[in-house]
Design a protein around this motif. Sequence first.
Motif, mmCIF file in Angstrom:
data_model
loop_
_atom_site.group_PDB
_atom_site.id
_atom_site.type_symbol
_atom_site.label_atom_id
_atom_site.label_comp_id
_atom_site.label_asym_id
_atom_site.label_seq_id
_atom_site.Cartn_x
_atom_site.Cartn_y
_atom_site.Cartn_z
ATOM 1 N N LEU A 80 -2.977 -42.661 -3.848
ATOM 2 C CA LEU A 80 -3.306 -42.757 -5.121
ATOM 3 C C LEU A 80 -3.895 -41.175 -5.690
ATOM 4 O O LEU A 80 -3.938 -41.149 -7.065
ATOM 5 C CB LEU A 80 -4.595 -43.471 -5.764
ATOM 6 N N LYS A 81 -3.907 -40.458 -4.904
ATOM 7 C CA LYS A 81 -4.112 -38.859 -4.950
ATOM 8 C C LYS A 81 -5.551 -38.800 -6.268
ATOM 9 O O LYS A 81 -5.362 -38.031 -7.210
ATOM 10 C CB LYS A 81 -3.188 -38.283 -5.557
ATOM 11 N N PRO A 82 -6.688 -39.040 -5.726
ATOM 12 C CA PRO A 82 -7.887 -38.940 -6.421
ATOM 13 C C PRO A 82 -8.289 -37.385 -6.601
ATOM 14 O O PRO A 82 -7.900 -36.776 -5.409
ATOM 15 C CB PRO A 82 -9.118 -39.501 -5.744
ATOM 16 N N GLU A 116 -16.980 -26.092 5.485
ATOM 17 C CA GLU A 116 -16.066 -25.114 6.561
ATOM 18 C C GLU A 116 -14.886 -25.794 6.731
ATOM 19 O O GLU A 116 -13.644 -25.299 6.949
ATOM 20 C CB GLU A 116 -17.055 -25.066 7.895
ATOM 21 N N ALA A 117 -14.885 -27.254 6.990
ATOM 22 C CA ALA A 117 -13.835 -27.944 7.398
ATOM 23 C C ALA A 117 -12.813 -28.421 6.008
ATOM 24 O O ALA A 117 -11.552 -28.324 6.312
ATOM 25 C CB ALA A 117 -14.184 -29.269 7.973
ATOM 26 N N TRP A 118 -13.273 -28.373 5.138
ATOM 27 C CA TRP A 118 -12.793 -29.012 3.845
ATOM 28 C C TRP A 118 -13.089 -28.164 2.876
ATOM 29 O O TRP A 118 -14.273 -28.232 2.203
ATOM 30 C CB TRP A 118 -13.310 -30.218 3.670
ATOM 31 N N ASP A 119 -12.051 -27.550 1.922
ATOM 32 C CA ASP A 119 -12.190 -26.557 0.889
ATOM 33 C C ASP A 119 -12.341 -27.369 -0.398
ATOM 34 O O ASP A 119 -11.475 -27.597 -1.285
ATOM 35 C CB ASP A 119 -11.091 -25.947 0.913
ATOM 36 N N ILE A 120 -13.551 -27.915 -0.518
ATOM 37 C CA ILE A 120 -13.918 -28.727 -1.731
ATOM 38 C C ILE A 120 -15.241 -28.363 -2.330
ATOM 39 O O ILE A 120 -15.932 -27.767 -1.725
ATOM 40 C CB ILE A 120 -13.903 -30.184 -1.533
ATOM 41 N N ILE A 138 -6.594 -32.399 5.665
ATOM 42 C CA ILE A 138 -7.262 -32.373 4.451
ATOM 43 C C ILE A 138 -7.116 -31.308 3.526
ATOM 44 O O ILE A 138 -7.322 -31.756 2.200
ATOM 45 C CB ILE A 138 -8.624 -32.615 5.022
ATOM 46 N N ASN A 139 -6.931 -30.194 3.598
ATOM 47 C CA ASN A 139 -6.954 -29.128 2.627
ATOM 48 C C ASN A 139 -5.763 -28.979 1.789
ATOM 49 O O ASN A 139 -5.580 -28.381 0.999
ATOM 50 C CB ASN A 139 -7.242 -27.791 3.127
ATOM 51 N N THR A 140 -4.645 -29.970 2.283
ATOM 52 C CA THR A 140 -3.501 -30.280 1.229
ATOM 53 C C THR A 140 -3.579 -31.496 0.214
ATOM 54 O O THR A 140 -2.798 -32.029 -0.385
ATOM 55 C CB THR A 140 -2.140 -30.096 1.929
ATOM 56 N N SER A 141 -4.762 -32.150 0.467
ATOM 57 C CA SER A 141 -5.133 -33.351 -0.007
ATOM 58 C C SER A 141 -5.312 -33.250 -1.694
ATOM 59 O O SER A 141 -5.676 -31.942 -1.937
ATOM 60 C CB SER A 141 -6.103 -34.415 0.599
ATOM 61 N N SER A 142 -5.313 -34.286 -2.431
ATOM 62 C CA SER A 142 -5.611 -34.172 -3.763
ATOM 63 C C SER A 142 -7.231 -33.791 -4.111
ATOM 64 O O SER A 142 -7.387 -33.326 -5.262
ATOM 65 C CB SER A 142 -5.221 -35.289 -4.404
#
Length: 433
Positions: free
Chosen positions: A175-177, A232-236, A201-205
Amino acid sequence: MITQHPKPLAHQPQHEVVKYQEQKLQELLAYLSQNSPFYKDLFAAHQIDINQVKTLDDLRLIPTTTKEDLQKRNDDFLCVDKGRIIEYSSTSGTLGSPVTIALTEIDLERLAYNEYNSFTCADGSAADLYQLMLTLDRQFMAGMAYYSGIRKIGAGIIRLGPGVPSLQWETILRLKPTAIVAVPSFILKLIYFAQEHDIDINTSSVKKAVCIGENIRNTDFSLNILGQKITEAWDIRLYSTYASTEMQTAFTECGEGRGGHHQPELLIVEVLDEHNNPVAPGESGEVTITTLGVEGMPLLRYKTGDICHYFDEPCGCGRTSIRLSSIVGRKKQMIKFKGTTLYPPALFDLLNGMEEIKDFVAEVYSNEIGMDEVLLHLLPVNYTDECDRKIRANLQARLRVSPHITYLKHDEMQKLQFPEAVRKPVKFIDKRK
Ligand SMILES: [Zn+2]
């Protein structure tokens, strides 16, 4: 009693805020003296003439209200006929018996407005799609609040519920939240799951996370170990939010990430020391709130039990309202540990930083002479004697005392963290008398 503004008061000059709050305070005092059995008694017992309370400074003429008051006389806080109540929310009961907070239709509208402001503050817009990784039932006010606030923004919602990383990822990919709302330690579990299952994970929505229930920052706003591990693991981008059922209001960070913003149209906030005197900015004090615009169960000078710092210089986002740091600790959870004083969040930060430990629950109990003892239930990454030695040495060095340790297997940890009917994983068990 609805208090919606075209432009939230948080953006307006201080004198406008004071003028508004003093007006609302007088309305509240009149309302309580008419409708609240608890506050009628309180005003009578302390011979309080509400007409003498005109300014925010005059608030100190009124005694504070405590959680024990709410626990002992819960029904006496209700100001409306039961027929007008729509929702019965309750506190989690981690600190003593749970308290019921009843909300009317007006209170539910206020709650939605509160989260509308919160999510807007956390850079939310109608273009966002939020995946809610939390429960919407079990009388959990926050779940309902997020849902109604996000609806008011016009953003999309996926009500997935807590836990089950595989289902969370399957849904994210499908669903790409753009955003998630979750407990930070669960976000870490999502990251581990993705790493174990080759999900990039870093190409996820997902680009941002509203973090509930646990600290992601130190009190100087820098990311704590948990916050660092996530980013560090996830660019959010992480936005912390702090709230409680009793205050029916959230303090949420803006993109600056420098503390949760106060919403002046919804609460009067005091940060008080043990003698109920205000502390200076940057000092530890107990968050004490007076609700504005609440109809069912308004609270006056309610001491939340949460110890925070506050900051009053204007924020880079343009808001002028005060900001609260992450919680230093809950007053009742303070551990007096062989001569040192410790709050659970500091202990959690230490445990989160140890790579030998995958998960944990901290327990505190009274020993035979009435002193606090700490027992750590640990899920090791890979148990060996060497790993045990490292963990003990590290704890000894950082705490200067050695807590008791017991190692658990994965399913034992799961059982301990998720006993029946909890809404969030248990990280702290208080067995003190
Ligand atoms: Zn800001």
